[in-house]
Design a protein around this motif. Structure first.
Motif, PDB file in Angstrom:
ATOM      1  N   UNK A  62       0.801  -1.265   0.161  1.00 48.55           N
ATOM      2  CA  UNK A  62       0.032   0.037   0.016  1.00 48.55           C
ATOM      3  C   UNK A  62       1.066   1.176   0.081  1.00 48.55           C
ATOM      4  N   UNK A  63       0.495   2.295  -0.484  1.00 47.83           N
ATOM      5  CA  UNK A  63       1.025   3.581  -0.546  1.00 47.83           C
ATOM      6  C   UNK A  63      -0.205   4.688   0.011  1.00 47.83           C
ATOM      7  N   UNK A  64       0.531   5.615   0.942  1.00 45.21           N
ATOM      8  CA  UNK A  64      -0.431   6.507   1.551  1.00 45.21           C
ATOM      9  C   UNK A  64       0.118   7.764   0.695  1.00 45.21           C
ATOM     10  N   UNK A  65      -0.965   8.570   0.381  1.00 46.55           N
ATOM     11  CA  UNK A  65      -0.721   9.866  -0.406  1.00 46.55           C
ATOM     12  C   UNK A  65      -1.702  10.894  -0.070  1.00 46.55           C
ATOM     13  N   UNK A  66      -1.237  12.066   0.144  1.00 46.81           N
ATOM     14  CA  UNK A  66      -2.005  13.058   0.583  1.00 46.81           C
ATOM     15  C   UNK A  66      -2.204  14.127  -0.580  1.00 46.81           C
ATOM     16  N   UNK A  67      -3.408  15.040  -0.293  1.00 40.52           N
ATOM     17  CA  UNK A  67      -3.403  16.274  -1.397  1.00 40.52           C
ATOM     18  C   UNK A  67      -4.189  17.316  -0.795  1.00 40.52           C
ATOM     19  N   UNK A  68      -3.814  18.356  -0.903  1.00 44.79           N
ATOM     20  CA  UNK A  68      -4.185  19.779  -0.346  1.00 44.79           C
ATOM     21  C   UNK A  68      -5.596  19.868  -0.726  1.00 44.79           C
ATOM     22  N   UNK A  69      -6.415  20.222  -0.153  1.00 44.01           N
ATOM     23  CA  UNK A  69      -8.138  20.394  -0.349  1.00 44.01           C
ATOM     24  C   UNK A  69      -8.501  20.942  -1.660  1.00 44.01           C
ATOM     25  N   UNK A  70      -7.527  21.978  -2.037  1.00 40.23           N
ATOM     26  CA  UNK A  70      -7.867  22.749  -3.233  1.00 40.23           C
ATOM     27  C   UNK A  70      -8.040  21.584  -4.462  1.00 40.23           C
ATOM     28  N   UNK A  71      -7.095  20.756  -4.244  1.00 40.03           N
ATOM     29  CA  UNK A  71      -6.599  19.773  -5.434  1.00 40.03           C
ATOM     30  C   UNK A  71      -7.604  18.437  -5.154  1.00 40.03           C
ATOM     31  N   UNK A  72      -8.180  18.136  -4.124  1.00 41.64           N
ATOM     32  CA  UNK A  72      -8.843  16.806  -3.826  1.00 41.64           C
ATOM     33  C   UNK A  72     -10.166  16.491  -4.739  1.00 41.64           C
ATOM     34  N   UNK A  73     -10.861  17.451  -4.919  1.00 42.57           N
ATOM     35  CA  UNK A  73     -12.047  17.092  -5.617  1.00 42.57           C
ATOM     36  C   UNK A  73     -11.778  17.068  -7.078  1.00 42.57           C
ATOM     37  N   UNK A  74     -11.261  18.350  -7.638  1.00 48.84           N
ATOM     38  CA  UNK A  74     -11.001  18.518  -8.861  1.00 48.84           C
ATOM     39  C   UNK A  74      -9.824  17.587  -9.569  1.00 48.84           C
ATOM     40  N   UNK A  75      -8.830  17.166  -8.808  1.00 49.45           N
ATOM     41  CA  UNK A  75      -7.655  16.380  -9.503  1.00 49.45           C
ATOM     42  C   UNK A  75      -7.658  14.973  -9.229  1.00 49.45           C
ATOM     43  N   UNK A  76      -8.079  14.649  -7.926  1.00 50.55           N
ATOM     44  CA  UNK A  76      -7.626  13.440  -7.194  1.00 50.55           C
ATOM     45  C   UNK A  76      -8.228  12.204  -7.877  1.00 50.55           C
ATOM     46  N   UNK A  77      -9.611  12.175  -8.400  1.00 50.14           N
ATOM     47  CA  UNK A  77     -10.169  11.123  -8.954  1.00 50.14           C
ATOM     48  C   UNK A  77      -9.631  10.641 -10.120  1.00 50.14           C
ATOM     49  N   UNK A  78      -9.082  11.646 -11.086  1.00 51.84           N
ATOM     50  CA  UNK A  78      -8.517  11.416 -12.429  1.00 51.84           C
ATOM     51  C   UNK A  78      -7.145  10.802 -11.872  1.00 51.84           C
ATOM     52  N   UNK A  79      -6.269  11.308 -11.046  1.00 56.60           N
ATOM     53  CA  UNK A  79      -5.099  11.040 -10.818  1.00 56.60           C
ATOM     54  C   UNK A  79      -4.749   9.375 -10.370  1.00 56.60           C
ATOM     55  N   UNK A  80      -5.768   9.443  -9.159  1.00 62.18           N
ATOM     56  CA  UNK A  80      -5.844   7.888  -8.471  1.00 62.18           C
ATOM     57  C   UNK A  80      -6.419   6.866  -9.621  1.00 62.18           C
ATOM     58  N   UNK A  81      -7.308   7.249 -10.363  1.00 66.38           N
ATOM     59  CA  UNK A  81      -7.730   6.119 -11.070  1.00 66.38           C
ATOM     60  C   UNK A  81      -6.728   5.765 -12.276  1.00 66.38           C
ATOM     61  N   UNK A  82      -6.014   6.833 -12.761  1.00 66.78           N
ATOM     62  CA  UNK A  82      -4.950   6.381 -13.593  1.00 66.78           C
ATOM     63  C   UNK A  82      -3.725   5.648 -13.136  1.00 66.78           C
ATOM     64  N   UNK A  83      -3.615   6.065 -11.807  1.00 63.40           N
ATOM     65  CA  UNK A  83      -2.348   5.388 -11.140  1.00 63.40           C
ATOM     66  C   UNK A  83      -2.813   3.929 -10.916  1.00 63.40           C
ATOM     67  N   UNK A  84      -3.940   3.878 -10.508  1.00 65.11           N
ATOM     68  CA  UNK A  84      -4.537   2.530 -10.019  1.00 65.11           C
ATOM     69  C   UNK A  84      -4.338   1.525 -11.258  1.00 65.11           C
ATOM     70  N   UNK A  85      -4.671   2.093 -12.509  1.00 62.93           N
ATOM     71  CA  UNK A  85      -4.454   1.252 -13.805  1.00 62.93           C
ATOM     72  C   UNK A  85      -2.876   0.814 -13.811  1.00 62.93           C
ATOM     73  N   UNK A  86      -2.139   1.691 -13.665  1.00 62.49           N
ATOM     74  CA  UNK A  86      -0.746   1.094 -13.704  1.00 62.49           C
ATOM     75  C   UNK A  86      -0.117   0.334 -12.604  1.00 62.49           C
ATOM     76  N   UNK A  87      -0.906   0.263 -11.415  1.00 61.28           N
ATOM     77  CA  UNK A  87      -0.376  -0.466 -10.227  1.00 61.28           C
ATOM     78  C   UNK A  87      -1.523  -1.157  -9.509  1.00 61.28           C
ATOM     79  N   UNK A  88      -2.098  -2.107 -10.195  1.00 64.54           N
ATOM     80  CA  UNK A  88      -3.220  -2.664  -9.819  1.00 64.54           C
ATOM     81  C   UNK A  88      -2.976  -3.374  -8.535  1.00 64.54           C
ATOM     82  N   UNK A  89      -1.984  -3.917  -8.205  1.00 62.91           N
ATOM     83  CA  UNK A  89      -1.875  -4.521  -7.085  1.00 62.91           C
ATOM     84  C   UNK A  89      -1.329  -3.738  -5.812  1.00 62.91           C
TER      85      UNK A  89
END
Length: 294
Positions: A97-124
Motif C-alpha cells: 500500500x501507498x499513503x498519499x495526501x492532497x491539499x483540499x484545493x486539489x482533492x475534488x478536482x484532481x484526485x479522482x483522475x490521478x488515482x484512477x490512472x495510477x491504479x491502472x498502472x499499479x493494480x496490486x
C-alpha cells in the motif's frame, strides 16, 4: 476468410495520449525523448490507421475531435494493459500500500483522475488517500503517516520536494458583490478565510496591508467547502486559486492588488513504501493534471 482488423500502433497511441495530456506535441516529444517531428509523424500515422482526424487546434492548445474523444478512452486502456504486462514480465508489479495526501484545493478536482490512472498502472497496490490542509499534510509526512503529498509550497518552512507548478492567486467573490463601492466608501474589505496558520490568509492580509486597504475577517472556516459556501452566500471575498473554484463565483480582476503566485510541490515522506517507479509515475500524473488547471 475474413480480413484481420488493423492493429493500432501502441507507440503512436502513446504519443497521442501524451500530447493531449501535455497540451502540446512539443512538450510530449520532450517527455517521450523523441523529436517533435517524430511525434507528429506518429500522430499522422494514427489518424491514417483510424481514417479520421483526432485532434484540432483551439487557440494555443490542442483539443480532441469527436473521434479523438472516442479513441482516447481506448488508448489509455490499451497502454495501461501494455505497461502492466511489461511490468508483470519483469516482476515489477507492486504489492502492498501507498499513503498519499492532497491539499483540499486539489482533492475534488484532481484526485479522482490521478488515482484512477495510477491504479491502472499499479493494480496490486492499495492506495490510501487523505485530503487535508497544508499543515496537517506536512505533519503527516513528518510522522511517516504519508509517503507523498501534493501541497502548496510553504514560504517560511521550505520542505524537500519537487516544485511542479505555480498557480496564480486570485481574489474570488460573489458576482453581485461590489468591491469598488466598498473601497470608495472606506469600508473594511470583508474576508472569508481559514483559521491560522494558513498560507493564503497570511498572503491576503500582507497584500492588503501593503496597499493600505482596510480589512476584517467576517467568516472563519475549518474546511474549503465552508469557504466556498460563505463566498457563495455573499458574506465576503476570499483568496484562493482557480483550482476547484465553483462555476458561479468570479475573480475580482484588477480591482484589488495582485497577490502573486503560489508554488505547488510534491513532497515525500521518510519511508520507502513505494519504489521510485511508482513515485515517478504518480508525479507525472499530477504534473499532467495541473497543466489543465493553471
Amino acid at each position: 476468410m475474413d480480413k484481420l482488423p488493423l492493429t493500432l500502433d501502441l507507440d503512436a497511441l502513446r504519443s497521442f495520449v501524451t500530447g493531449i495530456e501535455c497540451g502540446s506535441f512539443a512538450l510530449a516529444a520532450s517527455r517521450l525523448c523523441r523529436s517533435t517531428s517524430a511525434v507528429s509523424a506518429q500522430l499522422k500515422k494514427l489518424e491514417q490507421q483510424c481514417d479520421a482526424e483526432l485532434v484540432m487546434k483551439q487557440g494555443r492548445h490542442l483539443a480532441l475531435t469527436r473521434n479523438g474523444e472516442i479513441l482516447m478512452g481506448y488508448a489509455r486502456r490499451l497502454l495501461a494493459l501494455n505497461d502492466e504486462a511489461q511490468r508483470a514480465l519483469k516482476g515489477e508489479l507492486l504489492q502492498g500500500e501507498i499513503h498519499i495526501g492532497m491539499q483540499e484545493d486539489f482533492g475534488e478536482s484532481l484526485m479522482p483522475g490521478i488515482l484512477g490512472e495510477f491504479r491502472r498502472h499499479h493494480p496490486g497496490l492499495r492506495i490510501i488517500a487523505r485530503v487535508d490542509r497544508n499543515q496537517a499534510l506536512l505533519s503527516a509526512l513528518d510522522d511517516d503517516a504519508l509517503d507523498m503529498a501534493l501541497l502548496w509550497q510553504s514560504e517560511n518552512s521550505p520542505r524537500e520536494g519537487k516544485l511542479i507548478g505555480q498557480c496564480q492567486l486570485e481574489w474570488i467573490q460573489h458576482p453581485e458583490m461590489d468591491i469598488s463601492a466598498l473601497l470608495a466608501q472606506g469600508e473594511p474589505l470583508p474576508l472569508v478565510m481559514f483559521d491560522n496558520p494558513c498560507l493564503m490568509r497570511s498572503r491576503a492580509i500582507a497584500c492588503l496591508d501593503r496597499a493600505g486597504i482596510p480589512w476584517r475577517v467576517v467568516f472563519v472556516s475549518h474546511s474549503l467547502s465552508g469557504i466556498w459556501a460563505a463566498v457563495q452566500a455573499g458574506l465576503g471575498i476570499t483568496l484562493r486559486t482557480r483550482v476547484g473554484m465553483p462555476v458561479h463565483l468570479r475573480v475580482a480582476g484588477s480591482t484589488l492588488p495582485s497577490p502573486g503566485n503560489l508554488g505547488i510541490m510534491l513532497a515525500h515522506g521518510h519511508g520507502n513504501v513505494a519504489d521510485t517507479g511508482a513515485r515517478a509515475k504518480l508525479g507525472e500524473l499530477m504534473e499532467a493534471a495541473l497543466l489543465n488547471v493553471k
